[in-house]
Design a protein around this motif. Structure first.
Motif, PDB file in Angstrom:
ATOM      1  N   ASP A 108       0.834  -1.205   0.000  1.00 33.51           N
ATOM      2  CA  ASP A 108       0.000   0.000   0.000  1.00 33.51           C
ATOM      3  C   ASP A 108       0.871   1.258   0.000  1.00 33.51           C
ATOM      4  OD1 ASP A 108      -2.358  -1.405  -0.048  1.00 33.51           O
ATOM      5  OD2 ASP A 108      -2.842  -1.101   2.069  1.00 33.51           O
TER       6      ASP A 108
ATOM      7  N   LEU B 272       2.720   1.504  -3.433  1.00 32.32           N
ATOM      8  CA  LEU B 272       1.776   1.825  -4.511  1.00 32.32           C
ATOM      9  C   LEU B 272       1.265   3.260  -4.405  1.00 32.32           C
ATOM     10  CD1 LEU B 272      -0.235  -1.511  -4.686  1.00 32.32           C
ATOM     11  CD2 LEU B 272       1.394  -0.643  -6.383  1.00 32.32           C
ATOM     12  N   ASP B 273       1.028   3.721  -3.188  1.00 31.99           N
ATOM     13  CA  ASP B 273       0.580   5.106  -3.001  1.00 31.99           C
ATOM     14  C   ASP B 273       1.628   6.094  -3.499  1.00 31.99           C
ATOM     15  OD1 ASP B 273      -1.825   4.287  -1.912  1.00 31.99           O
ATOM     16  OD2 ASP B 273      -1.191   4.579   0.169  1.00 31.99           O
TER      17      ASP B 273
ATOM     18  N   ALA C 110       1.889   5.859  -7.375  1.00 31.08           N
ATOM     19  CA  ALA C 110       0.737   6.488  -8.020  1.00 31.08           C
ATOM     20  C   ALA C 110       0.828   8.013  -7.922  1.00 31.08           C
ATOM     21  CB  ALA C 110      -0.559   5.988  -7.394  1.00 31.08           C
TER      22      ALA C 110
ATOM     23  N   ARG D  78      -3.443   1.190  -9.888  1.00 26.03           N
ATOM     24  CA  ARG D  78      -2.947   1.042  -8.522  1.00 26.03           C
ATOM     25  C   ARG D  78      -3.813   0.066  -7.746  1.00 26.03           C
ATOM     26  NH1 ARG D  78      -3.883   0.705  -3.728  1.00 26.03           N
ATOM     27  NH2 ARG D  78      -2.769   1.675  -2.062  1.00 26.03           N
ATOM     28  N   ASP D  79      -5.132   0.188  -7.872  1.00 24.44           N
ATOM     29  CA  ASP D  79      -6.058  -0.692  -7.155  1.00 24.44           C
ATOM     30  C   ASP D  79      -5.977  -2.133  -7.657  1.00 24.44           C
ATOM     31  OD1 ASP D  79      -6.844   1.464  -5.642  1.00 24.44           O
ATOM     32  OD2 ASP D  79      -8.690   1.823  -6.791  1.00 24.44           O
TER      33      ASP D  79
ATOM     34  N   ASP E 196      -2.851  -3.601  -6.216  1.00 23.41           N
ATOM     35  CA  ASP E 196      -3.067  -3.785  -4.778  1.00 23.41           C
ATOM     36  C   ASP E 196      -3.907  -5.028  -4.510  1.00 23.41           C
ATOM     37  OD1 ASP E 196      -2.903  -3.130  -2.026  1.00 23.41           O
ATOM     38  OD2 ASP E 196      -4.881  -2.188  -2.135  1.00 23.41           O
TER      39      ASP E 196
END
Length: 70
Positions: free
Chosen positions: A35, A38-39, A42, A61-62, A65
């Motif tokens: 998370d 990826l945050d 992004a 991204r989702d 994830d």
């Protein structure tokens, strides 16, 4: 030792430890780390790409994830 030997050793390692690797990838710690990574990724992409791609960046991204962690 050549590149093919290294690749084959990697494949053997992955096959022999598939269950352990799967357990780690789908752990709570992997979720937490993924998370965070990826945050950040992004956010970087959203800063350099035109605003019209922000929604797509969020979707990708989702999706990533969903494949990692719990």
């Amino acid at each position: 030792m050549g590149l093919d030997d290294i690749v084959n050793q990697g494949k053997q390692f992955l096959e022999q430890n598939k269950d352990k690797i799967d357990e780690v990838i789908h752990s709570d710690k992997a979720e937490e780390v993924s998370d965070s990574v990826l945050d950040v990724a992004a956010d970087v992409v959203k800063k350099v790409a035109p605003d019209q791609f922000d929604a797509k960046v969020g979707e990708v991204r989702d999706q990533v994830d969903g494949a990692i962690g719990t």
